[in-house]
Design an enzyme around this catalytic site. Structure first.
Site, PDB file in Angstrom:
ATOM      1  N   GLU A  46      34.627  44.961  33.598  1.00  0.00           N
ATOM      2  CA  GLU A  46      35.715  44.210  33.124  1.00  0.00           C
ATOM      3  C   GLU A  46      36.093  44.460  31.856  1.00  0.00           C
ATOM      4  OE1 GLU A  46      37.197  45.254  35.292  1.00  0.00           O
ATOM      5  OE2 GLU A  46      38.333  44.331  36.505  1.00  0.00           O
TER       6      GLU A  46
ATOM      7  N   HIS B 152      40.245  35.732  40.270  1.00  0.00           N
ATOM      8  CA  HIS B 152      41.531  35.864  40.965  1.00  0.00           C
ATOM      9  C   HIS B 152      42.182  35.037  42.374  1.00  0.00           C
ATOM     10  CE1 HIS B 152      38.842  39.356  41.721  1.00  0.00           C
ATOM     11  NE2 HIS B 152      39.721  40.074  40.732  1.00  0.00           N
TER      12      HIS B 152
HETATM   13  P1  13P Z   1      32.135  42.231  38.324  1.00  0.00           P
HETATM   14  O1  13P Z   1      31.383  41.678  38.702  1.00  0.00           O
HETATM   15  O2  13P Z   1      31.221  43.278  37.421  1.00  0.00           O
HETATM   16  O3  13P Z   1      32.844  41.637  36.443  1.00  0.00           O
HETATM   17  O4  13P Z   1      33.613  42.349  38.353  1.00  0.00           O
HETATM   18  C1  13P Z   1      34.170  41.459  38.812  1.00  0.00           C
HETATM   19  C2  13P Z   1      35.959  41.792  39.436  1.00  0.00           C
HETATM   20  O5  13P Z   1      36.565  40.482  39.525  1.00  0.00           O
HETATM   21  C3  13P Z   1      36.059  42.663  38.919  1.00  0.00           C
HETATM   22  O6  13P Z   1      37.660  42.817  39.287  1.00  0.00           O
END
Ligand code: 13P
Length: 282
Positions: free
Chosen positions: A76, A97
């Site tokens: 990201e 999240h």
């Molecule tokens: P990364 O492990 O690449 O940071 O991705 C995790 C994630 O939450 C993607 O939205």
């Protein structure tokens, strides 16, 4: 302790906290901080952020090119770079999240009602950035549309993003977003929020300076009565995607704006709007 060593330890600690609090599952989430004017320190991709060690982190330049680290930077990274590009005042970004806030993001319901004093003073309303495929410029562009005026965003069908002048402040904003979402959900289950009066919101906004809060915290006007189903929504301005507009005080409503409608912008939003118009003229 050297600055970089301390920031590495702080990212590891925040990763541990977001995982422990259930704000992420599995390998979700990412965290970054500005090391200096030219470099970022960032979580690696594809690992559980709850079990990182300081040596796992990656440094990059502000174009996202890796400078040091055995692993690749977060997938990201484009979203993080967009924040640092548009907000020179920001030094830290947290993406997670958290389940209740993400539930609002999935349901398409922004957290934009003035109901909690702390949220009014620190974050203001929390809009939803349009859905963009994770890791793509689509998501970074969706964030660009709101980040100039907001320190906390929901990401449609994805999660939440918070930004601040330092790491723990960005993390605490993530806690606030999730806490606000939980309280909003309970209030709605109990029959609906009773919004704060306009006078109280003004009072709280004036207190921001006293608490040293300089970050933007734009709000929807709390002009609808308790129990009123009409929610103050954010809508995109036809002329600029960066503006966050609210319906006129006397007629809160959702939907498109008429030519004679009153539009309110924060100072930051107005500046962003003008900057964009100038950019388009070039
Ligand atoms: P990364 O492990 O690449 O940071 O991705 C995790 C994630 O939450 C993607 O939205």
């Amino acid at each position: 302790m050297q600055l970089e060593e301390r920031l590495r330890a702080d990212i590891v600690e925040i990763g541990r906290r977001v995982y422990e609090r259930g704000f992420v599952a599995s390998n979700d989430g990412n965290i970054s901080v500005r090391l200096d004017d030219d470099r970022l320190l960032m979580t690696p991709t594809g690992v559980s952020k709850g079990f990182m060690t300081p040596d796992m982190l990656v440094t990059t330049d502000l174009a996202g090119r890796k400078l040091t680290g055995d692993r690749d930077a977060s997938s990201e990274i484009l979203m993080h770079l967009a924040v640092y590009e548009l907000r020179p005042d920001i030094r830290a970004v947290v993406h997670a999240h958290p389940p209740t806030a993400t539930g609002f993001a999935v349901a398409g319901i922004p957290l934009d009602r003035a109901v909690l004093a702390e949220v009014v003073t620190t974050l203001g309303s929390i809009p939803i950035a349009d859905y963009g495929t994770p890791s793509t410029t689509e998501l970074a562009d969706a964030v660009r549309r709101f980040i100039r005026a907001h320190d906390g965003l929901l990401l449609a069908n994805h999660g939440a993003l918070t930004v601040a002048r330092e790491l723990f402040a960005a993390y605490y904003k993530m806690e606030t977003v999730e806490h606000f979402a939980r309280i909003s959900l309970v209030a709605r289950q109990l029959g609906g929020e009773r919004v704060l009066s306009r006078e109280e919101v003004n009072r709280l906004q004036h207190l921001r300076g006293r608490y040293g809060i300089a970050a933007p915290a734009p709000l929807c006007p709390p002009d609808h009565e308790a129990g009123d189903e009409v929610s103050c929504q954010t809508v995109d301005a036809p002329s600029s995607p960066d503006a966050r507009l609210v319906a006129p005080a006397a007629q809160p409503r959702v939907g498109s704006l008429g030519l004679d409608d009153e539009v309110r912008l924060t100072y930051r939003e107005l500046t962003a709007l003008i900057a964009d118009a100038v950019k388009q003229l070039r």
